[in-house]
Structure formats: C-alpha cells, structure tokens
Scaffold this motif. Structure first.
Motif, PDB file in Angstrom:
ATOM      1  N   GLY A 180       0.816  -1.214   0.000  1.00 40.28           N
ATOM      2  CA  GLY A 180       0.000   0.000   0.000  1.00 40.28           C
ATOM      3  C   GLY A 180       0.845   1.257   0.000  1.00 40.28           C
ATOM      4  O   GLY A 180       0.527   2.226  -0.702  1.00 40.28           O
ATOM      5  N   MET A 181       1.930   1.244   0.758  1.00 44.12           N
ATOM      6  CA  MET A 181       2.803   2.414   0.789  1.00 44.12           C
ATOM      7  C   MET A 181       3.476   2.636  -0.561  1.00 44.12           C
ATOM      8  O   MET A 181       3.555   3.765  -1.051  1.00 44.12           O
ATOM      9  N   VAL A 182       3.957   1.552  -1.168  1.00 45.45           N
ATOM     10  CA  VAL A 182       4.611   1.676  -2.468  1.00 45.45           C
ATOM     11  C   VAL A 182       3.609   2.129  -3.529  1.00 45.45           C
ATOM     12  O   VAL A 182       3.917   3.005  -4.351  1.00 45.45           O
ATOM     13  N   LEU A 183       2.405   1.578  -3.515  1.00 43.52           N
ATOM     14  CA  LEU A 183       1.388   2.002  -4.477  1.00 43.52           C
ATOM     15  C   LEU A 183       1.012   3.469  -4.277  1.00 43.52           C
ATOM     16  O   LEU A 183       0.775   4.189  -5.248  1.00 43.52           O
ATOM     17  N   GLY A 184       0.971   3.918  -3.040  1.00 40.51           N
ATOM     18  CA  GLY A 184       0.682   5.323  -2.771  1.00 40.51           C
ATOM     19  C   GLY A 184       1.744   6.247  -3.344  1.00 40.51           C
ATOM     20  O   GLY A 184       1.429   7.291  -3.931  1.00 40.51           O
ATOM     21  N   VAL A 185       3.000   5.859  -3.202  1.00 43.28           N
ATOM     22  CA  VAL A 185       4.087   6.667  -3.766  1.00 43.28           C
ATOM     23  C   VAL A 185       4.011   6.669  -5.289  1.00 43.28           C
ATOM     24  O   VAL A 185       4.174   7.716  -5.934  1.00 43.28           O
ATOM     25  N   ILE A 186       3.732   5.508  -5.876  1.00 40.08           N
ATOM     26  CA  ILE A 186       3.641   5.420  -7.338  1.00 40.08           C
ATOM     27  C   ILE A 186       2.488   6.257  -7.862  1.00 40.08           C
ATOM     28  O   ILE A 186       2.633   7.001  -8.844  1.00 40.08           O
ATOM     29  N   VAL A 187       1.325   6.174  -7.220  1.00 40.64           N
ATOM     30  CA  VAL A 187       0.166   6.961  -7.660  1.00 40.64           C
ATOM     31  C   VAL A 187       0.436   8.452  -7.499  1.00 40.64           C
ATOM     32  O   VAL A 187       0.105   9.261  -8.373  1.00 40.64           O
TER      33      VAL A 187
ATOM     34  N   PHE B 288       3.388   9.971  -7.546  1.00 46.74           N
ATOM     35  CA  PHE B 288       4.372  10.376  -8.548  1.00 46.74           C
ATOM     36  C   PHE B 288       3.735  10.449  -9.937  1.00 46.74           C
ATOM     37  O   PHE B 288       3.968  11.396 -10.688  1.00 46.74           O
ATOM     38  N   ALA B 289       2.891   9.455 -10.270  1.00 47.79           N
ATOM     39  CA  ALA B 289       2.219   9.458 -11.573  1.00 47.79           C
ATOM     40  C   ALA B 289       1.266  10.645 -11.698  1.00 47.79           C
ATOM     41  O   ALA B 289       1.175  11.269 -12.760  1.00 47.79           O
ATOM     42  N   THR B 290       0.585  10.977 -10.622  1.00 44.95           N
ATOM     43  CA  THR B 290      -0.317  12.131 -10.642  1.00 44.95           C
ATOM     44  C   THR B 290       0.465  13.422 -10.820  1.00 44.95           C
ATOM     45  O   THR B 290       0.047  14.312 -11.565  1.00 44.95           O
TER      46      THR B 290
ATOM     47  N   VAL C  53      -0.265  15.803 -13.982  1.00 45.57           N
ATOM     48  CA  VAL C  53      -0.766  17.167 -13.799  1.00 45.57           C
ATOM     49  C   VAL C  53       0.220  18.174 -14.378  1.00 45.57           C
ATOM     50  O   VAL C  53      -0.187  19.160 -14.997  1.00 45.57           O
ATOM     51  N   GLY C  54       1.483  17.924 -14.192  1.00 44.42           N
ATOM     52  CA  GLY C  54       2.496  18.850 -14.711  1.00 44.42           C
ATOM     53  C   GLY C  54       2.442  20.177 -13.978  1.00 44.42           C
ATOM     54  O   GLY C  54       2.456  20.236 -12.766  1.00 44.42           O
ATOM     55  N   GLY C  55       2.350  21.278 -14.723  1.00 42.07           N
ATOM     56  CA  GLY C  55       2.337  22.595 -14.104  1.00 42.07           C
ATOM     57  C   GLY C  55       0.981  23.262 -14.124  1.00 42.07           C
ATOM     58  O   GLY C  55       0.856  24.426 -13.774  1.00 42.07           O
ATOM     59  N   ASP C  56      -0.063  22.537 -14.528  1.00 40.94           N
ATOM     60  CA  ASP C  56      -1.410  23.109 -14.628  1.00 40.94           C
ATOM     61  C   ASP C  56      -2.035  23.199 -13.236  1.00 40.94           C
ATOM     62  O   ASP C  56      -2.406  22.188 -12.645  1.00 40.94           O
ATOM     63  N   LYS C  57      -2.142  24.412 -12.716  1.00 45.23           N
ATOM     64  CA  LYS C  57      -2.621  24.585 -11.341  1.00 45.23           C
ATOM     65  C   LYS C  57      -4.106  24.283 -11.184  1.00 45.23           C
ATOM     66  O   LYS C  57      -4.522  23.762 -10.156  1.00 45.23           O
ATOM     67  N   THR C  58      -4.925  24.589 -12.176  1.00 45.12           N
ATOM     68  CA  THR C  58      -6.359  24.313 -12.045  1.00 45.12           C
ATOM     69  C   THR C  58      -6.614  22.811 -12.068  1.00 45.12           C
ATOM     70  O   THR C  58      -7.443  22.311 -11.301  1.00 45.12           O
ATOM     71  N   LEU C  59      -5.897  22.071 -12.909  1.00 42.74           N
ATOM     72  CA  LEU C  59      -6.038  20.615 -12.931  1.00 42.74           C
ATOM     73  C   LEU C  59      -5.529  20.010 -11.632  1.00 42.74           C
ATOM     74  O   LEU C  59      -6.126  19.067 -11.104  1.00 42.74           O
ATOM     75  N   ALA C  60      -4.464  20.578 -11.091  1.00 43.47           N
ATOM     76  CA  ALA C  60      -3.925  20.089  -9.817  1.00 43.47           C
ATOM     77  C   ALA C  60      -4.946  20.277  -8.695  1.00 43.47           C
ATOM     78  O   ALA C  60      -5.101  19.399  -7.844  1.00 43.47           O
ATOM     79  N   LYS C  61      -5.649  21.407  -8.688  1.00 40.00           N
ATOM     80  CA  LYS C  61      -6.676  21.630  -7.658  1.00 40.00           C
ATOM     81  C   LYS C  61      -7.827  20.646  -7.810  1.00 40.00           C
ATOM     82  O   LYS C  61      -8.365  20.158  -6.814  1.00 40.00           O
TER      83      LYS C  61
END
Length: 70
Positions: free
Chosen positions: A12-19, A21-23, A27-35
């Motif tokens: 679960g911890m490893v999957l949380g880190v992977i998810v 990092f993938a997110t 998202v990149g630098g798009d602040k509205t998508l990040a919110k």
C-alpha cells in the motif's frame, strides 16, 4: 499472518508513492487541474477518515463492556 499484513502495508505504501508520482507527472504545471485532482483525493481521504471514526465508538464501547464484564 504477520508477514502477510506487513506485505499488505508495504504494498500500500509503495502504491501510494507510485500513484502520487504518476499524478504529479500527469498534472504537470497546470494549477487548475492540480486543484481538481487534489479535490478528488481529498474526497477519498474524507471518506476514509469518516469510516475510521465510525469504528472508534463501537470499539471503545465494546472494550469498556468487556472490561467491566471480566
């Protein structure tokens, strides 16, 4: 049994880190998508915390009853 639980926790911890990092990459630098994405994760966290709170009261009650009955 203990090793199995440890494996679940570590998985679960490893999957949380992977998810996470993938997110972050998705998202990149798009602040509205990040919110928006953070709002979805916040909803999942709220549901989890409410489920934990629902367990605490019966657990405390049953512990008190078992302690008094013993």
């Amino acid at each position: 049994m203990r090793n199995r639980l440890t494996a679940f926790i570590l998985t679960g911890m490893v999957l949380g880190v992977i998810v996470g990092f993938a997110t972050n990459i998705w998202v990149g630098g798009d602040k509205t998508l990040a919110k928006d994405v953070a709002g979805y994760y916040h909803l999942l966290a709220d549901i989890f915390l409410h489920l934990i709170k629902m367990i605490i009261a019966p657990l405390v009650f049953s512990t008190l009853v078992a302690g008094i009955a013993h």
